[in-house]
Design an enzyme around this catalytic site. Structure first.
Site, PDB file in Angstrom:
ATOM      1  N   THR A  59      28.376  -7.903  -2.220  1.00 53.23           N
ATOM      2  CA  THR A  59      28.301  -8.478  -0.924  1.00 53.23           C
ATOM      3  C   THR A  59      29.827  -8.948  -2.526  1.00 53.23           C
ATOM      4  OG1 THR A  59      29.130  -9.967   0.654  1.00 53.23           O
ATOM      5  CG2 THR A  59      27.511  -9.897  -0.180  1.00 53.23           C
ATOM      6  N   HIS A 107      10.735  -9.502  -1.200  1.00 56.58           N
ATOM      7  CA  HIS A 107       9.461  -9.933  -1.969  1.00 56.58           C
ATOM      8  C   HIS A 107       8.308  -9.280  -1.850  1.00 56.58           C
ATOM      9  CE1 HIS A 107       8.622 -12.284  -4.982  1.00 56.58           C
ATOM     10  NE2 HIS A 107       8.150 -13.497  -4.040  1.00 56.58           N
TER      11      HIS A 107
END
Length: 489
Positions: free
Chosen positions: A408, A460
Site C-alpha cells: 500500500t 504472527h
C-alpha cells in the site's frame, strides 16, 4: 405445449449472475438498453457493481428487450431476473411489462404524487386500476375494517405543527394500534419496496411507525421521522403550547438537518467487512524501518531514460515492489496462508502481489499474478495496467482474488507511514511512506538524503518476529543499495 411453456420459451429471462466467488448481490449501475431495443447474443446490456468491482454483463440471447425488471441504482440478489428478452418478436403482441423497481431516490417522487386512478404499489403486487369502490380489508381484532380519515389535529401532530381549532365536529381520528391501521391482510405494515429498504437501512421497525399516507401506507417521511426522535412531534396535550422559537433565534443547531446518510454497499461494504474480519482473526504485528533511498531514486531516473523501459510507467513503487519480491525469494516461508478448517499452513511457490488502489468506489486490492517470475519491464507493464484499470473502475473480480502479499503506497498522500491491516488470507502487507529530503549521516557526515519509512504488518501465526524482521531488513537493504536487485535477485 401449454401457453405458459410457450411463453417461457419465447420470453427468456436473464438472471443476475455471481460474477465473483460467492457474491450474493450486485447493484445495477447503468442500463445500455431499453425495452424495444434489439439485442444479440454477447451484447453488453448493463454495468453492475459487486462487492469487489464494476462488471459489464452480456446478454446470452438474440431478440428484442421486453422488460427491465429493475432500474439503475437498485441492489439485486444473485439469481434474480433483471431483464427479459422476446426471442420471437414476430409471434404476436407481447404482454405489457411489469413496473420497474427503482431505487429509493427515484421512487420518492412517485410515492409523493400517486396518480389518480391507480392503487399504491405494495410489496409483491403491480399497479392495478382503481374502481369507484375498494374491497374492504379483512377486519382484525381491535382494528376497524376500513381506516377512517385522519383528523386535522392528528395530521397536524404528524407534521409537527399546531392544529387549527375545527369549526365543526370532525370525523374521529384513528388511534394508532400495533398491527392495526397501516397493516396489510397478512399482518405486514403497508409500505412500498423503496420505503421498506430505507427502513431496513436505518434500522427502523415498520410496525412501530404511524402511517400518514393514503390508505394507511407508510411513507419515506414517516420513516425519517421515526429515525430522528429529536425531531418527533410533541404529544397531543402540548398542542396548545405556543410555537417554539426557530433554531436560528435560539442558537440551537439542528444536527440531523446537517447530516448525510449514505448506505454502505458495494466495494466499501466489502472492504469494511474484510478489514474487520482480518483485524479480529489474524494476530497482526507491525514493524517499522527508516531507510536512505537516495540511490534508488537515482536509479528510477536512469530507468526512465532506458530504451528497454520506453513507454512504461517507472516510479519508486516499481522498485519497492521488486525489492519486496527479492526479499520474499530470500525468505520464502513468509509467502503462506493459514487454513483454519484443516489446521494447516499452506506455503506457496508463487507470489501474487497485491497493490492497494484508491478508487471512487472505495479501496480495492487487485494483484499481479506470479509477480515474482516477471522481469522488471514486465512488472512495470502489469503495474501500470493494474492502476489504470482500477482508476477506470473496470477491475475484474478475478484480478482481486488469490493475493498472497500486498503493498500500500501511502506516500502518494504525503504520509510518512502507517500500520496497515492485512488483506484477508494474506500473510503480509508493506506500507511505503513518502520520500522526503532529511538530514542523514552518510559516510560520516550529515547530508541531505532522500529518506522513507517502511512499515510491515504480518500474520504472527505464520511469521514470527525474527522472520518478519529479516524480511523488512532485506527490503530496506535493497532500496538502500539497489545493486542488490542483481546480486540477490
Amino acid at each position: 405445449m401449454t401457453a405458459s411453456t410457450a411463453n417461457a420459451q419465447r420470453f427468456r429471462e436473464f438472471k443476475m449472475p455471481d460474477v465473483g466467488e460467492g457474491l450474493t448481490e450486485a447493484e445495477i449501475l447503468k442500463w445500455y438498453v431499453k425495452p424495444g431495443d434489439t439485442v444479440t447474443d454477447g451484447q453488453v446490456v448493463c454495468e453492475v457493481e459487486t462487492a469487489k468491482a464494476a462488471v459489464e454483463l452480456p446478454i446470452p440471447y438474440d431478440g428484442v428487450v421486453h422488460e427491465l425488471t429493475f432500474g439503475e441504482g437498485v441492489t439485486v440478489d444473485v439469481g434474480t431476473a433483471i431483464i427479459s428478452v422476446d426471442t420471437d418478436p414476430g409471434a404476436g403482441p407481447a404482454p405489457a411489462p411489469a413496473t420497474v423497481q427503482t431505487p429509493p431516490e427515484a421512487a420518492k417522487a412517485e410515492e409523493e404524487a400517486e396518480p389518480q386512478g391507480r392503487q399504491a404499489v405494495l410489496v409483491g403486487y403491480g399497479a392495478a386500476p382503481s374502481s369507484t369502490k375498494r374491497r374492504a380489508r379483512k377486519p382484525q381484532a381491535g382494528v376497524p375494517a376500513q381506516p377512517e380519515p385522519v383528523s386535522a389535529a392528528l395530521q397536524a401532530e404528524l407534521n409537527g405543527r399546531t392544529a387549527p381549532a375545527p369549526a365543526a365536529p370532525v370525523t374521529p381520528a384513528v388511534t394508532p394500534v400495533a398491527n392495526g391501521a397501516g397493516v396489510g391482510a397478512v399482518g405486514r405494515p403497508l409500505a412500498k419496496p423503496p420505503v421498506r429498504k430505507l427502513a431496513k437501512d436505518l434500522g427502523i421497525d415498520l410496525a412501530t411507525i404511524v402511517p400518514s399516507g393514503p390508505d394507511g401506507i407508510i411513507t419515506r417521511e414517516d420513516v425519517h421521522a421515526a429515525a430522528a426522535p429529536a425531531a418527533a412531534p410533541a404529544p397531543a396535550a402540548a398542542a396548545a403550547v405556543p410555537t417554539p422559537v426557530a433554531p436560528a433565534e435560539t442558537g440551537v443547531v439542528n444536527a440531523a438537518a446537517r447530516e448525510r446518510r449514505v448506505p454502505v454497499k458495494g466495494v466499501r461494504k466489502a472492504t469494511a467487512q474484510a478489514m474487520v474480519s482480518s483485524a479480529f482473526t489474524a494476530p497482526h504485528v507491525t514493524e517499522f524501518i527508516t531507510v536512505d533511498v537516495t540511490r534508488t531514486m537515482k536509479l528510477v531516473q536512469e530507468l526512465k531514460q532506458d530504451p528497454d523501459m520506453a513507454g512504461l510507467r517507472v516510479n519508486p513503487l516499481l522498485l519497492v515492489a521488486r525489492a519486496f519480491l527479492v526479499a520474499i525469494k530470500r525468505h520464502p516461508e513468509v509467502n503462506a496462508s493459514w487454513d483454519e478448517a484443516q489446521q494447516e499452513i499452506v506455503y506457496k511457490d508463487y507470489v501474487n502481489l497485491g497493490i492497494a488502489a484508491a478508487t471512487p468506489r472505495g479501496l480495492i486490492v487487485p494483484n499481479i499474478k506470479d509477480a515474482g517470475a516477471k522481469t522488471l519491464p514486465q512488472l512495470a507493464e502489469e503495474l501500470g495496467d493494474l492502476v489504470a484499470t482500477a482508476r477506470e473502475g473496470k477491475t475484474s473480480p478475478a484480478a482481486m482474488t488469490g493475493g498472497t502479499v500486498t503493498i500500500t503506497n501511502v506516500g502518494v498522500f504525503g504520509v510518512d507511514t502507517g500500520t496497515p491491516i492485512l488483506n484477508p488470507g494474506e500473510s503480509a502487507i508493506l506500507a511505503f511512506g513518502a520520500v522526503k529530503l532529511q538530514p542523514w549521516v552518510h559516510k560520516g557526515k550529515v547530508k541531505a538524503r532522500q529518506v522513507t519509512t517502511l512499515a510491515l504488518s504480518f500474520d504472527h501465526r505464520l511469521i514470527d518476529g525474527e522472520l518478519g524482521s529479516k524480511l523488512l531488513a532485506d527490503i530496506a537493504a535493497v532500496l538502500e543499495r539497489p545493486k542488490r536487485l542483481i546480486t540477490w535477485g
